[in-house]
Write an enzyme that holds these catalytic residues in place. Sequence first.
Site, short mmCIF file in Angstrom:
data_model
loop_
_atom_site.label_atom_id
_atom_site.label_comp_id
_atom_site.label_asym_id
_atom_site.label_seq_id
_atom_site.Cartn_x
_atom_site.Cartn_y
_atom_site.Cartn_z
N TYR A 1 0.88 -1.03 -0.34
CA TYR A 1 -0.21 -0.15 0.53
C TYR A 1 0.95 1.15 0.04
O TYR A 1 1.17 1.60 0.77
CB TYR A 1 -0.73 0.56 1.07
CG TYR A 1 -1.60 -1.32 1.66
CD1 TYR A 1 -2.36 -1.99 0.02
CD2 TYR A 1 -2.04 -1.39 2.47
CE1 TYR A 1 -3.09 -2.66 0.52
CE2 TYR A 1 -3.61 -2.88 2.61
CZ TYR A 1 -3.86 -3.20 1.33
OH TYR A 1 -4.53 -4.20 1.85
N HIS B 1 -0.07 -12.46 1.62
CA HIS B 1 -1.05 -11.39 0.51
C HIS B 1 -1.64 -11.82 -0.89
O HIS B 1 -3.13 -11.88 -1.18
CB HIS B 1 -0.18 -10.38 -0.35
CG HIS B 1 -1.57 -8.91 -0.33
ND1 HIS B 1 -0.80 -7.36 0.39
CD2 HIS B 1 -2.20 -8.41 -0.30
CE1 HIS B 1 -1.70 -7.17 -0.23
NE2 HIS B 1 -2.90 -7.35 0.04
N PRO C 1 -16.38 -4.60 4.40
CA PRO C 1 -17.45 -4.95 4.78
C PRO C 1 -18.24 -4.23 4.42
O PRO C 1 -19.74 -4.43 4.41
CB PRO C 1 -17.20 -5.05 6.56
CG PRO C 1 -16.01 -4.22 6.49
CD PRO C 1 -14.77 -4.52 5.48
N LEU C 2 -18.05 -2.69 3.90
CA LEU C 2 -18.71 -1.47 3.99
C LEU C 2 -19.19 -1.93 2.20
O LEU C 2 -19.54 -0.73 1.65
CB LEU C 2 -18.39 -0.74 4.50
CG LEU C 2 -17.84 -0.05 6.11
CD1 LEU C 2 -18.16 1.47 6.68
CD2 LEU C 2 -19.66 0.01 6.57
N GLY D 1 -17.38 1.62 0.58
CA GLY D 1 -18.31 3.00 0.75
C GLY D 1 -19.55 2.63 0.18
O GLY D 1 -20.11 3.36 0.54
N PHE D 2 -19.67 1.58 -0.60
CA PHE D 2 -21.91 1.74 -1.43
C PHE D 2 -22.20 1.71 -0.17
O PHE D 2 -23.60 2.20 0.37
CB PHE D 2 -21.54 1.00 -1.69
CG PHE D 2 -22.53 1.03 -2.71
CD1 PHE D 2 -23.58 2.20 -3.77
CD2 PHE D 2 -24.16 0.02 -1.98
CE1 PHE D 2 -24.89 1.75 -4.84
CE2 PHE D 2 -25.13 -0.46 -3.18
CZ PHE D 2 -26.16 1.06 -4.10
#
Length: 332
Positions: free
Chosen positions: A58, A124, A219-220, A223-224
């Site tokens: 990242y 990863h 889990p979101l 963002g949606f």
Amino acid sequence: MERRTIGAGALAVGSVGLGCMPMSWAYSGSRQRGEESVRAVHRALDLGSTLLDTADMYGPFTNELLLGRVLRERRADAFVSTKVGLLVGEQHIVANGRPGYVKRACDASLRRLQTDVIDLYQLHRADPEVPVEETWGAMAELVRAGKVRALGLCAVGARAGRRSGRRLHDATLRQLERVQQVFPVSAVQAELSVWSPEALEGLLPWCEARGVGFLAAMPLGNGFLTGTLTPGEGFERDDLRARHPRFTAEMMAANQPIVVGLRRIARRHGERVTPAQVALAWVLAQGRHVVAVPGAKQERWVAENAPAAGLRLTPEDLAEVAALPAARGSWD
């Protein structure tokens, strides 16, 4: 709060961690601000979100450096998880699972994170040119050397399975059976959300049967599921959602009934409860070994996510979520 053990470290049962990737990778580069992200990490720790999940790729590297600024002062407050196995080039990402590289990468991560031990070191992606047992064996040596406390595996990308109809996590389950023969798997990380529940089919039961922790990534729903995104608003070119088949204007509009359902459930639990908190509570309700890892880079979102650990959905709530329409993408 009850604790569950992952290796020599411990995570709270039903807890909400902090996915640090958005702070320096994959989401809206113009909105990435180091000082703001540092404050968000401090806020997460203040609220009891002890799991900090990052990776050397990242940035690359800048995400670990950012966390290192916090860990230098608050290492005892955090459960540190980072990843190895992917190298970032200018136009591509490649896997590297060679044992020598894994050991050097671990030392580099320790320096950037400003710590002498990593609580959870995750693979990863497996290198197709290196038997996964060799990579995992090198990671196990890091545990024996005291540089790492426990090992985890990230699920193989499963989007192709959606198109073909195959079980999405078959490849990951095969990898898990192989590496488990070399050294115990302490945690598995994979996408799990209201609009991507596929891990419930095989991956979550595998973990539960063996006492392996499950880190629920995204889990979101990128963002949606927060209900804060507007269909057709568009994304910056470097934002992964600009190329995601569920984030075209057409598909975002088609999937709005999912957000409407989460908002309806939230209202039953109080005026201050949000769709995001319901989405996180649903993830946590899938098993006592599950830890939700929503990504965030601002204090406001960290502060909204953390209380989801205390939100208890009723059987009626869970049945209502189960009855929501399946998410659609441009591959459908």
